[in-house]
Design a protein around this motif. Structure first.
Motif, PDB file in Angstrom:
ATOM      1  N   ARG A 181       0.810  -1.211   0.000  1.00 55.29           N
ATOM      2  CA  ARG A 181       0.000   0.000   0.000  1.00 55.29           C
ATOM      3  C   ARG A 181       0.847   1.268   0.000  1.00 55.29           C
ATOM      4  O   ARG A 181       0.485   2.253  -0.619  1.00 55.29           O
ATOM      5  N   ASN A 182       1.945   1.257   0.723  1.00 59.16           N
ATOM      6  CA  ASN A 182       2.706   2.486   0.941  1.00 59.16           C
ATOM      7  C   ASN A 182       4.128   2.454   0.408  1.00 59.16           C
ATOM      8  O   ASN A 182       4.841   3.435   0.541  1.00 59.16           O
ATOM      9  N   GLY A 183       4.559   1.367  -0.138  1.00 52.29           N
ATOM     10  CA  GLY A 183       5.944   1.239  -0.533  1.00 52.29           C
ATOM     11  C   GLY A 183       6.277   1.861  -1.868  1.00 52.29           C
ATOM     12  O   GLY A 183       5.418   2.147  -2.690  1.00 52.29           O
ATOM     13  N   THR A 184       7.573   2.062  -2.055  1.00 53.60           N
ATOM     14  CA  THR A 184       8.088   2.506  -3.341  1.00 53.60           C
ATOM     15  C   THR A 184       8.042   1.328  -4.313  1.00 53.60           C
ATOM     16  O   THR A 184       7.901   0.174  -3.883  1.00 53.60           O
ATOM     17  N   PRO A 185       8.181   1.577  -5.596  1.00 53.73           N
ATOM     18  CA  PRO A 185       8.216   0.450  -6.538  1.00 53.73           C
ATOM     19  C   PRO A 185       9.308  -0.572  -6.195  1.00 53.73           C
ATOM     20  O   PRO A 185       9.081  -1.775  -6.311  1.00 53.73           O
ATOM     21  N   VAL A 186      10.457  -0.109  -5.743  1.00 52.81           N
ATOM     22  CA  VAL A 186      11.524  -1.044  -5.359  1.00 52.81           C
ATOM     23  C   VAL A 186      11.047  -1.928  -4.216  1.00 52.81           C
ATOM     24  O   VAL A 186      11.228  -3.154  -4.236  1.00 52.81           O
ATOM     25  N   GLU A 187      10.431  -1.314  -3.218  1.00 53.72           N
ATOM     26  CA  GLU A 187       9.947  -2.085  -2.067  1.00 53.72           C
ATOM     27  C   GLU A 187       8.856  -3.072  -2.473  1.00 53.72           C
ATOM     28  O   GLU A 187       8.803  -4.194  -1.959  1.00 53.72           O
ATOM     29  N   LEU A 188       8.018  -2.670  -3.407  1.00 58.84           N
ATOM     30  CA  LEU A 188       6.961  -3.564  -3.884  1.00 58.84           C
ATOM     31  C   LEU A 188       7.546  -4.796  -4.558  1.00 58.84           C
ATOM     32  O   LEU A 188       7.162  -5.928  -4.254  1.00 58.84           O
ATOM     33  N   TRP A 189       8.484  -4.577  -5.469  1.00 55.45           N
ATOM     34  CA  TRP A 189       9.083  -5.715  -6.169  1.00 55.45           C
ATOM     35  C   TRP A 189       9.891  -6.582  -5.214  1.00 55.45           C
ATOM     36  O   TRP A 189       9.850  -7.813  -5.300  1.00 55.45           O
ATOM     37  N   THR A 211       2.327 -16.507  -9.752  1.00 53.46           N
ATOM     38  CA  THR A 211       1.290 -17.387  -9.210  1.00 53.46           C
ATOM     39  C   THR A 211       0.959 -17.115  -7.746  1.00 53.46           C
ATOM     40  O   THR A 211       0.176 -17.845  -7.165  1.00 53.46           O
ATOM     41  N   LEU A 212       1.529 -16.066  -7.157  1.00 53.20           N
ATOM     42  CA  LEU A 212       1.175 -15.725  -5.780  1.00 53.20           C
ATOM     43  C   LEU A 212      -0.282 -15.292  -5.712  1.00 53.20           C
ATOM     44  O   LEU A 212      -0.708 -14.433  -6.482  1.00 53.20           O
ATOM     45  N   PRO A 213      -1.053 -15.863  -4.794  1.00 50.20           N
ATOM     46  CA  PRO A 213      -2.466 -15.492  -4.712  1.00 50.20           C
ATOM     47  C   PRO A 213      -2.641 -14.079  -4.168  1.00 50.20           C
ATOM     48  O   PRO A 213      -2.087 -13.736  -3.133  1.00 50.20           O
ATOM     49  N   ASN A 214      -3.369 -13.274  -4.914  1.00 48.67           N
ATOM     50  CA  ASN A 214      -3.771 -11.926  -4.510  1.00 48.67           C
ATOM     51  C   ASN A 214      -2.620 -10.939  -4.328  1.00 48.67           C
ATOM     52  O   ASN A 214      -2.858  -9.797  -4.002  1.00 48.67           O
ATOM     53  N   ILE A 215      -1.391 -11.350  -4.521  1.00 52.45           N
ATOM     54  CA  ILE A 215      -0.269 -10.443  -4.297  1.00 52.45           C
ATOM     55  C   ILE A 215      -0.225  -9.382  -5.394  1.00 52.45           C
ATOM     56  O   ILE A 215      -0.075  -8.206  -5.112  1.00 52.45           O
ATOM     57  N   ALA A 216      -0.344  -9.786  -6.620  1.00 53.53           N
ATOM     58  CA  ALA A 216      -0.261  -8.815  -7.714  1.00 53.53           C
ATOM     59  C   ALA A 216      -1.375  -7.784  -7.605  1.00 53.53           C
ATOM     60  O   ALA A 216      -1.146  -6.592  -7.815  1.00 53.53           O
ATOM     61  N   GLU A 217      -2.591  -8.227  -7.251  1.00 52.62           N
ATOM     62  CA  GLU A 217      -3.684  -7.282  -7.101  1.00 52.62           C
ATOM     63  C   GLU A 217      -3.416  -6.329  -5.935  1.00 52.62           C
ATOM     64  O   GLU A 217      -3.638  -5.130  -6.038  1.00 52.62           O
ATOM     65  N   ALA A 218      -2.934  -6.870  -4.815  1.00 51.47           N
ATOM     66  CA  ALA A 218      -2.661  -6.046  -3.644  1.00 51.47           C
ATOM     67  C   ALA A 218      -1.578  -5.019  -3.942  1.00 51.47           C
ATOM     68  O   ALA A 218      -1.611  -3.908  -3.432  1.00 51.47           O
ATOM     69  N   ALA A 219      -0.651  -5.378  -4.756  1.00 53.68           N
ATOM     70  CA  ALA A 219       0.449  -4.473  -5.087  1.00 53.68           C
ATOM     71  C   ALA A 219       0.076  -3.529  -6.233  1.00 53.68           C
ATOM     72  O   ALA A 219       0.872  -2.713  -6.632  1.00 53.68           O
ATOM     73  N   ASN A 220      -1.121  -3.689  -6.776  1.00 52.75           N
ATOM     74  CA  ASN A 220      -1.560  -2.874  -7.898  1.00 52.75           C
ATOM     75  C   ASN A 220      -0.601  -3.017  -9.075  1.00 52.75           C
ATOM     76  O   ASN A 220      -0.286  -2.079  -9.767  1.00 52.75           O
ATOM     77  N   LEU A 221      -0.144  -4.244  -9.303  1.00 50.00           N
ATOM     78  CA  LEU A 221       0.809  -4.526 -10.368  1.00 50.00           C
ATOM     79  C   LEU A 221       0.183  -5.406 -11.439  1.00 50.00           C
ATOM     80  O   LEU A 221       0.874  -5.976 -12.255  1.00 50.00           O
TER      81      LEU A 221
END
Length: 158
Positions: A6-14, A144-154
């Motif tokens: 929710r609050n991370g930078t793109p680096v932190e998200l990846w 294949t991570l469940p819901n991770i990509a959606e949560a990260a808005n990626l």
């Protein structure tokens, strides 16, 4: 964990997604390979033409270049093949080739970068060529991570 999304930078998200992939697979990349993988994900996260490239043709064209232009073009091919093999394996099927086709071209491209660059870069790209399948495996786990990509808005990239 979802706070980083929710609050991370793109680096932190990846980085968070890579960490989740490790937890899922039980396999870890070395630090330099992990850093490079995050760099590739950052570099291509907004590339809307990523999937439109004909990697085999791009690889052949890169081989015709010399010096730094050759190394850069081969790096780009290796990076794009990595992303396609790891995040978009369905593209291989639609193009009637195997994921191994992209892995083979990508590994060859990274080895070409190693052969065409100075010693410090050569060592990195030789290592990346050696662990190419592990890089693909990590990306596949992210995909294949469940819901991770959606949560990260990626979702746009994945």
């Amino acid at each position: 964990m979802f706070e980083a999304f929710r609050n991370g930078t793109p680096v932190e998200l990846w980085q968070a997604l890579v960490q989740q992939a490790y937890e899922r697979t039980g396999r870890r990349l070395d630090e330099s390979s992990e850093s490079y993988l995050v760099f590739v994900l950052l570099r291509y996260q907004a590339d809307h033409l990523l999937l439109s490239h004909a990697q085999g043709m791009d690889w052949l064209q890169a081989l015709e270049l010399a010096g730094r232009a050759r190394a850069d073009a081969l790096r780009d091919v290796g990076d794009r093949c990595l992303l396609v093999a790891g995040l978009f394996p369905g593209l291989a099927e639609r193009r009637r080739v195997s994921v191994d086709y992209f892995i083979s071209i990508g590994r060859s491209a990274y080895q070409g970068v190693a052969d065409a660059t100075r010693q410090a870069y050569a060592a990195l790209y030789e290592q990346l060529a050696r662990v190419y399948r592990e890089l693909v495996h990590t990306l596949n786990a992210i995909r294949t991570l469940p819901n991770i990509a959606e949560a990260a808005n990626l979702r746009a990239l994945l």
